[in-house]
Design a protein around this motif. Sequence first.
Motif, PDB file in Angstrom:
ATOM      1  N   ALA A  69      38.564  20.456  -3.380  1.00  0.00           N
ATOM      2  CA  ALA A  69      39.314  19.550  -4.242  1.00  0.00           C
ATOM      3  C   ALA A  69      38.694  18.157  -4.236  1.00  0.00           C
ATOM      4  N   GLU A  70      38.226  17.690  -3.085  1.00  0.00           N
ATOM      5  CA  GLU A  70      37.539  16.396  -3.021  1.00  0.00           C
ATOM      6  C   GLU A  70      36.266  16.403  -3.861  1.00  0.00           C
ATOM      7  N   LEU A  71      35.526  17.495  -3.797  1.00  0.00           N
ATOM      8  CA  LEU A  71      34.310  17.576  -4.587  1.00  0.00           C
ATOM      9  C   LEU A  71      34.627  17.631  -6.081  1.00  0.00           C
ATOM     10  N   ARG A  72      35.692  18.318  -6.451  1.00  0.00           N
ATOM     11  CA  ARG A  72      36.084  18.352  -7.856  1.00  0.00           C
ATOM     12  C   ARG A  72      36.488  16.962  -8.342  1.00  0.00           C
ATOM     13  N   THR A  73      37.148  16.189  -7.498  1.00  0.00           N
ATOM     14  CA  THR A  73      37.525  14.825  -7.873  1.00  0.00           C
ATOM     15  C   THR A  73      36.293  13.958  -8.082  1.00  0.00           C
ATOM     16  N   SER A  98      27.151  28.877  -8.712  1.00  0.00           N
ATOM     17  CA  SER A  98      27.753  28.220  -9.868  1.00  0.00           C
ATOM     18  C   SER A  98      29.210  27.872  -9.539  1.00  0.00           C
ATOM     19  N   PRO A  99      29.736  26.750 -10.025  1.00  0.00           N
ATOM     20  CA  PRO A  99      29.119  25.848 -11.000  1.00  0.00           C
ATOM     21  C   PRO A  99      28.323  24.714 -10.386  1.00  0.00           C
ATOM     22  N   PHE A 100      27.987  24.809  -9.110  1.00  0.00           N
ATOM     23  CA  PHE A 100      27.333  23.697  -8.431  1.00  0.00           C
ATOM     24  C   PHE A 100      25.830  23.652  -8.695  1.00  0.00           C
ATOM     25  N   ALA A 121      37.130  22.868 -13.444  1.00  0.00           N
ATOM     26  CA  ALA A 121      38.596  22.907 -13.414  1.00  0.00           C
ATOM     27  C   ALA A 121      39.108  24.145 -12.698  1.00  0.00           C
ATOM     28  N   ALA A 122      38.309  25.207 -12.647  1.00  0.00           N
ATOM     29  CA  ALA A 122      38.736  26.434 -11.975  1.00  0.00           C
ATOM     30  C   ALA A 122      38.547  26.385 -10.473  1.00  0.00           C
TER      31      ALA A 122
END
Length: 465
Positions: free
Chosen positions: A234-238, A399-401, A449-450
Amino acid sequence: MTRATGRAPSGPPQPSPRRYNTVLRLYDAPLHRDWAFWLTVGLAALEAASVLTYPGPASGLPRWLDILLAVLIFTLLFGVVPAWIRLGVRRWRWRRRQSSPKPPSGAAPAPRSTPPTHATEAPHATPPPRTAPTAHTDPPPPRTPTPPRRTPPPPPRGPARPETAYPPAPDPLAAARRAFPHPVARTVHEMQRAHTAKDRHEALLEAGETLAATVAVTAAGLLTAHGAGERNLAELRTALAGTGTTFGTWTVWLHHLCRVARERTDVVPGLAEALRDDAEMAARPDDPGLAQFLDRLKGERNRTSHGDKPRTQEEAALRVAEHRLTLEQALMSAQFLIGLPWLLTVSCAYQRRTGTFEVVADHLMGDHPDFDRMTFSCPAPVADDTVYVLSPAGPVALSPFVASLYCAQCGRREICHANNAGRRNRPAAYKSFGRGHVIPYPELDEEIAALPGSRPSPRPGRRTP
């Protein structure tokens, strides 16, 4: 009338020294002192004379051709072949003498016997003066001869014995170029081939940032596949939804990953040993981990980005010498990446007889741009044209990284990492590992987002105290 010169008349000229196997590598020089040469010449002359005086019928060939063939055959068989055998014997004897043990050069020479003193002396020698004997004077004690100084023998030539030879120290840069994932290996190669100190300094910082991103995206892909570390993801998504990823994004995220790496050592093998949390740093301040080494390189990157670039080549060389060891230590801490190779899938075909899938993929390891192609069996299908990490449990998609995309500025496909999600004034995009080019990719929004985690934590741009 002969003029007196005061010297004895010179004797006859000395014969030239004999040089072995200098003529055609078979005969000695001078030739008139070599028996093999005279044997060859004598056999040639004898055979020519025997053919000329042969009374029998002709062989059908011209007489000159008979003479030439006979001379060549007999000369080769009974003249050249013995000389060649002699050459082999000489070489064997020479090798035997070279391999025989020799006395050490530092050994003391054998004492020579003192020749008897003759009564007569040289005509020009001056006799020693006679001194009158003095009463009540003891004769001087005899001098003890000084023993010859022994010098240690020279070290033996040739390779050392296996039991005494020490293995060479490993070179972290060479190991990274040979066996690390391609983004890290290429930046290390560019640092080593840089011609100026300023270019080498910039490439060193680029290698540190690429190493941090490579470790982070590898861990993120494995955490996603195993369903672990939801808070970290979640931190990486932010961070991806914000302004984008930076050097500090990766290092801070690795700091926050220490607890998950300790609890789930099976997810990213070797990551727990590479990272050091605050408690371990307090207990062993002289033994930093991978995140601490990357922090030092990040500090140098921030110093350079905020106007303190090296202004001269000498200053750049000093900074490279200061931070090169930090990069080498970071590479040694990240050795676990060698056991987690990156793959770019080319095709996946189902094998009916075995019930498995045959995967053809490019091995994205090493600094060479032409990747080796490998084939292996997999129990589950994989997607084509996707970057995977080959973990002990099987291939895991990054993916998605991470993705392999075509870069219009470079004119070729590049290995890229996720840089930012889409916002109102810009689309989602990847960033090339090698050149830093931003490649728009709108489909990245849905994949980011996933990611797991419903409540994003504060953006990891700064490390919380």
